[in-house]
Design a protein around this motif. Structure first.
Motif, PDB file in Angstrom:
ATOM      1  N   LYS A 161      30.015  77.735  51.747  1.00 32.09           N
ATOM      2  CA  LYS A 161      30.019  77.921  52.722  1.00 32.09           C
ATOM      3  C   LYS A 161      30.384  78.499  53.191  1.00 32.09           C
ATOM      4  O   LYS A 161      30.569  79.404  54.095  1.00 32.09           O
ATOM      5  CB  LYS A 161      31.470  77.102  52.973  1.00 32.09           C
ATOM      6  CG  LYS A 161      31.287  76.744  54.672  1.00 32.09           C
ATOM      7  CD  LYS A 161      32.832  75.938  55.077  1.00 32.09           C
ATOM      8  CE  LYS A 161      33.211  75.886  56.374  1.00 32.09           C
ATOM      9  NZ  LYS A 161      33.177  77.249  57.224  1.00 32.09           N
ATOM     10  N   GLN A 162      31.550  78.947  52.600  1.00 32.61           N
ATOM     11  CA  GLN A 162      31.384  80.811  52.836  1.00 32.61           C
ATOM     12  C   GLN A 162      30.743  82.285  52.568  1.00 32.61           C
ATOM     13  O   GLN A 162      30.431  82.923  53.389  1.00 32.61           O
ATOM     14  CB  GLN A 162      33.066  81.737  51.729  1.00 32.61           C
ATOM     15  CG  GLN A 162      33.399  82.150  52.294  1.00 32.61           C
ATOM     16  CD  GLN A 162      34.383  83.649  50.691  1.00 32.61           C
ATOM     17  OE1 GLN A 162      33.706  82.380  49.915  1.00 32.61           O
ATOM     18  NE2 GLN A 162      34.786  84.684  50.923  1.00 32.61           N
ATOM     19  N   ASN A 203      27.395  81.005  53.479  1.00 32.25           N
ATOM     20  CA  ASN A 203      26.749  80.660  54.298  1.00 32.25           C
ATOM     21  C   ASN A 203      27.215  81.166  55.593  1.00 32.25           C
ATOM     22  O   ASN A 203      26.480  81.765  56.642  1.00 32.25           O
ATOM     23  CB  ASN A 203      27.054  79.240  55.128  1.00 32.25           C
ATOM     24  CG  ASN A 203      25.248  78.557  53.764  1.00 32.25           C
ATOM     25  OD1 ASN A 203      24.661  79.138  53.070  1.00 32.25           O
ATOM     26  ND2 ASN A 203      25.937  76.692  53.896  1.00 32.25           N
ATOM     27  N   ASP A 204      28.697  80.824  55.267  1.00 35.40           N
ATOM     28  CA  ASP A 204      29.874  82.192  57.080  1.00 35.40           C
ATOM     29  C   ASP A 204      29.423  83.065  56.845  1.00 35.40           C
ATOM     30  O   ASP A 204      29.139  84.284  58.516  1.00 35.40           O
ATOM     31  CB  ASP A 204      30.613  81.580  56.983  1.00 35.40           C
ATOM     32  CG  ASP A 204      31.070  79.515  57.545  1.00 35.40           C
ATOM     33  OD1 ASP A 204      30.161  79.129  57.443  1.00 35.40           O
ATOM     34  OD2 ASP A 204      32.216  79.242  56.912  1.00 35.40           O
ATOM     35  N   HIS A 209      22.639  81.197  56.714  1.00 34.97           N
ATOM     36  CA  HIS A 209      22.332  80.332  55.889  1.00 34.97           C
ATOM     37  C   HIS A 209      20.715  80.258  55.152  1.00 34.97           C
ATOM     38  O   HIS A 209      19.982  80.163  53.947  1.00 34.97           O
ATOM     39  CB  HIS A 209      21.762  78.666  56.619  1.00 34.97           C
ATOM     40  CG  HIS A 209      22.592  77.999  56.712  1.00 34.97           C
ATOM     41  ND1 HIS A 209      23.429  77.170  56.623  1.00 34.97           N
ATOM     42  CD2 HIS A 209      23.818  78.267  58.328  1.00 34.97           C
ATOM     43  CE1 HIS A 209      24.968  76.449  57.184  1.00 34.97           C
ATOM     44  NE2 HIS A 209      24.466  77.490  58.482  1.00 34.97           N
TER      45      HIS A 209
END
Length: 175
Positions: free
Chosen positions: A54-55, A57-58, A62
């Motif tokens: 998630k980190q 991606n953020d 993506h």
């Protein structure tokens, strides 16, 4: 006929990584467990969860998250044998059945996995680093488990490790 073969293959393979998908892993894995029980051969299931996807991606987008998943699959393919069942179960979760691997052989493969991951991180080819939490569940042919039970045990051990390490590298033992 080619279309039918492609559709059958696609239904078992993860399009992003080329590894088995969940359906492929469960289908092939059940067959190997049955064979293992019949031949009285113990097996191990290795469950890997990518830390901090998630980190990635953020922070990097993506596309980089997908690249992280692809790079993880490349490392898995480079460490484990062609005969081993390697899969991306979904998201950032991977499962491997190292076929005919002793606990010592699995421990060595996990060590090679960590070495290849560290090598990738040192290379700096991507703006992110890879880290994994892992769990191992053993299959005893004298007291057989289903593939779902093995996945559940390995998943629980992975989460125990994730809590213990708090995001660092893993040092998983087979068991």
């Amino acid at each position: 006929r080619d279309l039918i073969q492609r559709l059958e293959s696609d239904s078992l393979e993860d399009a992003l990584t080329g590894l088995y998908n969940r359906r492929g892993f469960l289908t092939i894995g059940r067959e190997y467990l049955n064979l293992s029980a019949r031949n009285k051969n113990p097996m191990h299931l290795l469950f890997l969860d990518m830390d901090n996807l998630k980190q990635i991606n953020d922070t990097f987008g993506h596309v980089s998250g997908d690249e992280a998943i692809v790079r993880a699959a490349e490392i898995i393919k480079s460490v484990f044998r062609g005969s081993d069942i390697k899969s991306r179960l979904g998201g950032d979760e991977f499962a491997i059945f190292p076929i005919s691997s002793s606990p010592q052989g699995l421990k060595a493969a996990i060590g090679r996995f960590h070495e290849k991951t560290a090598e990738f991180n040192r290379s700096g080819v991507c703006p992110f680093t890879l880290s994994f939490s892992a769990g191992v569940a053993g299959f005893d042919p004298e007291n057989p488990s289903t593939i779902d039970e093995l996945l559940d045990r390995a998943d629980k051990r992975m989460y125990e490790e994730k809590r213990r390490k708090g995001g660092g590298s893993t040092r998983t033992q087979p068991g």
